[in-house]
Design a protein around this motif. Sequence first.
Motif, PDB file in Angstrom:
ATOM      1  N   PHE A 144      14.452  -4.766   1.655  1.00  0.00           N
ATOM      2  CA  PHE A 144      13.414  -4.076   2.410  1.00  0.00           C
ATOM      3  C   PHE A 144      12.051  -4.371   1.779  1.00  0.00           C
ATOM      4  O   PHE A 144      11.921  -4.522   0.560  1.00  0.00           O
ATOM      5  CB  PHE A 144      13.654  -2.564   2.421  1.00  0.00           C
ATOM      6  CG  PHE A 144      14.962  -2.171   3.041  1.00  0.00           C
ATOM      7  CD1 PHE A 144      15.159  -2.274   4.409  1.00  0.00           C
ATOM      8  CD2 PHE A 144      15.995  -1.703   2.259  1.00  0.00           C
ATOM      9  CE1 PHE A 144      16.369  -1.914   4.980  1.00  0.00           C
ATOM     10  CE2 PHE A 144      17.209  -1.339   2.811  1.00  0.00           C
ATOM     11  CZ  PHE A 144      17.393  -1.445   4.181  1.00  0.00           C
ATOM     12  N   ILE A 145      11.055  -4.444   2.637  1.00  0.00           N
ATOM     13  CA  ILE A 145       9.673  -4.634   2.206  1.00  0.00           C
ATOM     14  C   ILE A 145       8.885  -3.407   2.656  1.00  0.00           C
ATOM     15  O   ILE A 145       8.818  -3.104   3.857  1.00  0.00           O
ATOM     16  CB  ILE A 145       9.057  -5.913   2.801  1.00  0.00           C
ATOM     17  CG1 ILE A 145       9.939  -7.119   2.490  1.00  0.00           C
ATOM     18  CG2 ILE A 145       7.646  -6.118   2.280  1.00  0.00           C
ATOM     19  CD1 ILE A 145       9.517  -8.380   3.217  1.00  0.00           C
ATOM     20  N   ILE A 146       8.332  -2.685   1.696  1.00  0.00           N
ATOM     21  CA  ILE A 146       7.541  -1.494   1.989  1.00  0.00           C
ATOM     22  C   ILE A 146       6.069  -1.877   1.914  1.00  0.00           C
ATOM     23  O   ILE A 146       5.613  -2.432   0.908  1.00  0.00           O
ATOM     24  CB  ILE A 146       7.850  -0.357   1.000  1.00  0.00           C
ATOM     25  CG1 ILE A 146       9.358  -0.112   0.929  1.00  0.00           C
ATOM     26  CG2 ILE A 146       7.118   0.908   1.383  1.00  0.00           C
ATOM     27  CD1 ILE A 146       9.976   0.339   2.221  1.00  0.00           C
ATOM     28  N   VAL A 147       5.317  -1.586   2.961  1.00  0.00           N
ATOM     29  CA  VAL A 147       3.906  -1.978   3.047  1.00  0.00           C
ATOM     30  C   VAL A 147       3.066  -0.734   3.300  1.00  0.00           C
ATOM     31  O   VAL A 147       3.367   0.060   4.201  1.00  0.00           O
ATOM     32  CB  VAL A 147       3.668  -3.007   4.171  1.00  0.00           C
ATOM     33  CG1 VAL A 147       2.195  -3.387   4.233  1.00  0.00           C
ATOM     34  CG2 VAL A 147       4.536  -4.243   3.959  1.00  0.00           C
ATOM     35  N   VAL A 148       2.035  -0.560   2.507  1.00  0.00           N
ATOM     36  CA  VAL A 148       1.019   0.476   2.732  1.00  0.00           C
ATOM     37  C   VAL A 148      -0.243  -0.232   3.190  1.00  0.00           C
ATOM     38  O   VAL A 148      -0.767  -1.111   2.492  1.00  0.00           O
ATOM     39  CB  VAL A 148       0.749   1.288   1.457  1.00  0.00           C
ATOM     40  CG1 VAL A 148      -0.390   2.279   1.689  1.00  0.00           C
ATOM     41  CG2 VAL A 148       2.005   2.019   1.011  1.00  0.00           C
ATOM     42  N   SER A 149      -0.718   0.129   4.373  1.00  0.00           N
ATOM     43  CA  SER A 149      -1.877  -0.545   4.939  1.00  0.00           C
ATOM     44  C   SER A 149      -2.877   0.470   5.468  1.00  0.00           C
ATOM     45  O   SER A 149      -2.554   1.645   5.669  1.00  0.00           O
ATOM     46  CB  SER A 149      -1.455  -1.508   6.059  1.00  0.00           C
ATOM     47  OG  SER A 149      -0.719  -0.825   7.052  1.00  0.00           O
ATOM     48  N   PHE A 203       9.136  -4.355  -2.939  1.00  0.00           N
ATOM     49  CA  PHE A 203      10.476  -4.598  -2.425  1.00  0.00           C
ATOM     50  C   PHE A 203      11.424  -3.493  -2.895  1.00  0.00           C
ATOM     51  O   PHE A 203      11.256  -2.913  -3.968  1.00  0.00           O
ATOM     52  CB  PHE A 203      10.999  -5.951  -2.903  1.00  0.00           C
ATOM     53  CG  PHE A 203      10.145  -7.119  -2.487  1.00  0.00           C
ATOM     54  CD1 PHE A 203      10.366  -7.755  -1.272  1.00  0.00           C
ATOM     55  CD2 PHE A 203       9.124  -7.586  -3.304  1.00  0.00           C
ATOM     56  CE1 PHE A 203       9.588  -8.826  -0.887  1.00  0.00           C
ATOM     57  CE2 PHE A 203       8.340  -8.655  -2.926  1.00  0.00           C
ATOM     58  CZ  PHE A 203       8.570  -9.279  -1.709  1.00  0.00           C
ATOM     59  N   THR A 204      12.450  -3.252  -2.073  1.00  0.00           N
ATOM     60  CA  THR A 204      13.494  -2.296  -2.432  1.00  0.00           C
ATOM     61  C   THR A 204      14.799  -2.725  -1.780  1.00  0.00           C
ATOM     62  O   THR A 204      14.819  -3.660  -0.948  1.00  0.00           O
ATOM     63  CB  THR A 204      13.106  -0.870  -2.003  1.00  0.00           C
ATOM     64  OG1 THR A 204      14.096   0.034  -2.465  1.00  0.00           O
ATOM     65  CG2 THR A 204      13.000  -0.775  -0.490  1.00  0.00           C
ATOM     66  N   TYR A 205      15.920  -2.034  -2.136  1.00  0.00           N
ATOM     67  CA  TYR A 205      17.255  -2.462  -1.713  1.00  0.00           C
ATOM     68  C   TYR A 205      18.067  -1.248  -1.264  1.00  0.00           C
ATOM     69  O   TYR A 205      17.672  -0.094  -1.474  1.00  0.00           O
ATOM     70  CB  TYR A 205      17.973  -3.170  -2.874  1.00  0.00           C
ATOM     71  CG  TYR A 205      17.245  -4.375  -3.402  1.00  0.00           C
ATOM     72  CD1 TYR A 205      17.554  -5.648  -2.967  1.00  0.00           C
ATOM     73  CD2 TYR A 205      16.226  -4.242  -4.347  1.00  0.00           C
ATOM     74  CE1 TYR A 205      16.892  -6.763  -3.448  1.00  0.00           C
ATOM     75  CE2 TYR A 205      15.552  -5.343  -4.828  1.00  0.00           C
ATOM     76  CZ  TYR A 205      15.884  -6.602  -4.378  1.00  0.00           C
ATOM     77  OH  TYR A 205      15.221  -7.711  -4.850  1.00  0.00           O
TER      78      TYR A 205
END
Length: 1519
Positions: free
Chosen positions: A297-302, A281-283
């Motif tokens: 914000f939700i940062i996703v590495v896939s 998570f970040t802001y």
Amino acid sequence: MEQPFKENQIKNEEDIFSFILKGNEEKPEEEEDEVYFYSKTVSNPSIITHCVAGNFRNTVNGNDELKQRELVFIKDNCLEILEYFTSSQSLESINTQPLFSMVKDIKVLTLPLKSITNHTKQQQTDSLSLSDSTIHQTQSFSQFYSYQQQSQLIQHNLKRNLEELKYFDKDFKKKDFLILTSDSGYLSVLSWSNLRKQFIFVQHFKISPPGCSFKYLGEKIQISPCNRVIGVCALKKKLSIFLVNSSGNEDSSYGGDDDPFSIISKQIEIDVIGDVYSFNFTYEKDDLYYSTRDHLFIIVVSKINNNDKSYNNYYYNNSNNNNNNNNNNNNNSFATTISTVFTKYKFNFLTHKIEKIVTPPIINSTLNYEIITLPTKLSDQFSNFNFHHYLILFSNDSNQIVFTNSNCEILKIVNVGKEQIIDDDCGGGDYDNGTYDEDGYKVLGNDQLFTGWSWYLSDSAIHLLIGNERGLIYNIDFKYSEIGAFSKEGSSGLILNGFAKRFDFKFNPIQSIINLKDDYFFVLGDLSDSGIFKFDFKSDGRHSVQMIETLENHGGIIDFDVHRQKFSTKIYSVCGGSNSIGSVKVIENSIPTTILGDNKLIGSIPTNVWCFNPYIIIGLVESTFISQVDNSGGGDEPDNLNFLTNQPTIYCCKTSNGTFVQVTPKSIILYNYRYNITCNTIRWDTNDGSVITNSCSRDNLLLISISKPNKLLSFIIQDDQGNDPNFKFIPISDIPLDYEISCISLPHFDQSEILDLDNQLFNTCCIGNYSMDIILLDFKFNKLLFSLSSSSPNVIEEELLQQRQLSAIPHSILLSILNQQPLQQQSKNDNQIKFKLLCGLRDGKLLKWDLTFNLLKSTTASCKSTIEISSNLYSKSISNSPILIVPVMNHGAIVLTNLPYYITSIKNHLTMIKISYKDDQMVSGASLFSRIPFQLSSSSLSSVSSNSQPQSLDIINGSSKLEFIFTNPDLGFSLVSIDFSKRISVRKIDSTITSNQTHSNTFINNRSKQNPNRLLFIEKYNIIVILGDSNLWVLTSASETTNNNGFYKEIYSTKDNLNIKSAHSIKYWSQKNLIIVYGTDFINQSTILFYSVQLNGSSGGDSSEDVSLILEKTKRIPYQISSVLPISNEKYMVFTTGSNLLIDYNSGRQINLEDTQNAQILTPHPIAISKFNQTTNKIFLATELNGSDIYNWTVNNNNNNNNNNNNNNNNNNNNNNNNNNNNNNNNNNNNNNNNNNNNNNNNNNNNIGENEDQEMEEQDENDTFNVIATDKSKYITDALFLSYNNNNNNNNNNNNNNNNNNNNNNNNNNNNNNNNNNNNNNKNNNNNSNLIATVDRYGNFKILNLNQKHKLLPLQQLENQQDGEIAPPAIENNFMPIILDPVVKFSIKETCMKLYELKTSLSSKNKILTCSLLGSVIIFGKLSKREYCILNNIQQILKKANNTRPLLNNDHQLYRSELSFSKNMLDGDLLFQFLFLDNEDQLAIINSITKNNNINNNNNNEYRILQKIISLIEEFDNY
């Protein structure tokens, strides 16, 4: 026929279970092939799979200086909480709980405060409420979860509120929570209960089906820095977020309700592109306190397949946004099949909408990245700076760290592949290899796997510590100056480069790093030892690391053997998972101790000891010895206490005002150096003929008992620090007695917790007398409160009076709370205190009662009694010597008899465990030695261990690490450090091996780097034989005179390498006294070495130090050996990858068992497991993939029957039934007459050797191996023939054998007698003589019974076999072997490599022991059918009760099952929780069972049943 029970009456102890089961119990004879067992983990795993830190027992929002830092370890299937003590930098275990689940991930949640949620809550109130359609659009529930299920969950929690709120602390929402996911399929919220002293569940949220599939939610958990959102992902395209309510009791944010247990309110799913690799998570930059913006914000590495349509759409949408920020991506995205995708989502707290935001690709699409959030720096300098706007992207593939922000702007790149060592002195060894670039930096490449990280905040920078699996830790600095530059406008194009600095310290392989406090870090080893380290971050950059404490790991147990002693059992284990190389460790179920110093009292025998810093007073038989520790702290204590040293001291104490008290048989001495020299000593003497026998005290109160005449005297010591006349010794009471006192004690408790000093508790003393009675007496008013031998008003039923008759004279007595809850927390009624009354008898029996004191004032002699005595008497015989009980503050008590024990009360259950002291030496006296750091005086203590540095104690803070003075009649006295928080003693024994003088140092250094592979303990010689990579060495226990800690030393080792490359193994051939070593050499051929054990006789005795090994024979095999099996005095079998051989040891002749006509081994090779039952001549052979077969070996040579244990022929119901069909008469005579057997043996012995080769050849050709049963289980790691026999049958056998000896002339009669005897054996030992235990690599434990009543399959079924079916086993006499169905099935969920049978004099009490790769020690024991039925009823109740059910809400039956449901096995770990329930809950379960059987219990029966069940469950833990 059983006599019926009288209503509500139990005739004797054996009738208790029958009483419960009457009318509902099936006859045991109905199913003769059924057997019943229990499983109990007696030592939990040592390998830590997860670790988190938090404040779980204290509120988070309190004073930071008073916060206690706790760690939680997940050890496979159990949870352990430890407290970190800042003053001593040590960890101590607080509690361990079974989980009955496999944890996937764990995180710590602190509920958000109202100050964070008020802003969003106000906006939410002003906005329109969401419609149902909006909810369905924004909340996509999976098929395993629905809104209706959530409503049901809330209703369930509301019901729990009424029943279980009493178990929760009032401020539980202000403490840290544990958030866990597991194979139960739930997201679980746990909270610590100070009332229950354990974690209890708050909420379970269904997220997936049970199981460990990667496609289900739960593999990873992340919690947002604002603590409002929990993210949970799977590895397969699934990501869910869960909304968290605030910590305010009245606050119910985000759809919450009035349920106090509602921590999680909603679940929202996100459709993820590809398989999730990491997320966080970040802001926004200006969202400083998470309240100025309504989103995060939700940062996703896939990871995604390039051919996937969703990837093509993603790549097309982002292709136009490529810019120079992607300067790290030098490869084509479509060059590989799998690519990495970086996705950003925006979550709105008001609308709950999820929005995907298009971002420029900033990462290399071929690499994997972990996302690390920054910590919060709380200071005025950064009051307007949001650290959580920034992220760290780390790739193990490239060893690069990318510093970025929520706008996906690259700010800094750190190359960990290039390192700069912090210290100029290189670590060397295996870590000092690699190449250097033109700048002088070492280039490590991309072969490192980084596994753990932690932040450290200094005055000038944020330090990221990151460790890898090679045991290296790097430091990466992010200076505040450069971070501040990132926050300025126009800094988006600024990219900084840097490198990591490696600490010059060799750690073990690292799993994770946790910041404790004040530069101290806990480094968790990856399958290796962990420890506490101090990191010194110096301003000049030359940092240092110092090891403070080590937490040893004894996991990876690949082999073990057991040493059973009179009072203890030691497990010698080969631990392959310890550090970078394996080790040999001894594991014992006892509290470990460290000897800090010794002093031998020449010519004196110590009987007891008392310690008052800095004095040590030792009572001798006829005198007193006083020693003073050299206190370098500079105290003003005098050198002389004016004690009487020419008399034995029977008691000694010190008041809070500094008065020292000595009690001898004739006098009492009081000494206080603060008074004037002329009046600082008071002496009180007894009358002529009178003798002081016992004494006890509580601060200024002193009690003594006198004989001739028998009296009880009480005194007050007045030692106020005023003028000299105030130092007085004032008598209070003089009570004549009609009995002589054998022991006396005052209640042991914290006086500060009771404000009413006139309470009867202060006036109560406990007395044991020579009339074998225990008495509670109010010595102030001379009032009898309780007597064991008389019926006082508090003594219930007269039928219990027999139980109150002691078996011996009381030797010591103690009344204490024994580590229970604080007095003010013990009961809902503030006027009650619960105590334990302990009494040690002179015959070695320990007794316990539960007492309840009512805190009521008692100012008159006629006051009503305020003590309640429970009838649940606890009794246990622990020795045959008198028992002395020494209190240990409020922790518990040390019990001294033949061995020292520690006893305490854990959740109402009395727990006792042995204390390891000098290889099981006796302790005659013990005293707590509370001290400040000191140097041992040469005149007082000697032989101080150089490896043990004294440290200060955290006694006030509740530390369990205490120091004692122990006395021994032969060894003098010792300063001993004891950690009462540990329940298992583990010592590495190969690290202290001392070499023989004949061995060079070079050889020892080479040998020390070898991995131990296998070991044997040979009890006959008391030696441990260890097989290393290329050598064999022998250890024995060092003598106490040369080694205080009882380490082991090397007495022999092979000088030459064994020329064995792999597949090492070792066995002991007991019939020939040979050690067999075998393995594969360097050219893929095998070698078998036969070593004989020899006594050198240099010392003229049988000392184990005179043992050596002599190589007798060497056997070469052209194939790789999988197993070797001795089966007689002369024969052994060898199983290889190419053949199965039967070999004669003397002649060396061998035959291939696959080529002969009669003797055939049809099990496909390689055979990995081979076992032989010498009693029944049965052989168990198992392969990895083709199951296992059981053979019956028939020896068809009467001339050599002396090799087949003729003395046991009468007991072998299956031995040689078809030995020789053509010679039935000779066979019967040989089997039925022991005297004839002996005569035949004598005749045969005269002929042995004449035609040995010819006889061996004829014998081998006539031997037969018949398959009698088969099992289809795969991946078997070990098997064991069990020896549960009926003792009555053994007696019958002996009688029949005697009849045979008296009737040698009548062989027919003897034959009939023996046939009848064998029939009785077949009937009575049906369930015991043919049991085989097996375990596989997945932890599935099974019992096979060869006496199952399944009929053999006829030959016609083979003809009807369909094409493609697996061919059945071989046909014998037109029948197929039995395909066994296990009679016991149970999953322990741990890989075990070996089974060991713990044999006892009573074979029905034999147990099976195994050790797992995770370091667990597990016991399996046999139960009768009655015991199984009763305990199974209790287990079914415990599986559903809120206080004992699986903590993570797992299905217990499913957890204990693997391929099929568990069967006939009870879970001792679950049943053991019954012991820790309150007495009321235990009785409620007993009543529930008896009511189900229509029994009207009375109070007497309840307690007798309860005591019987407790004793049975306690036996689970003993081995």
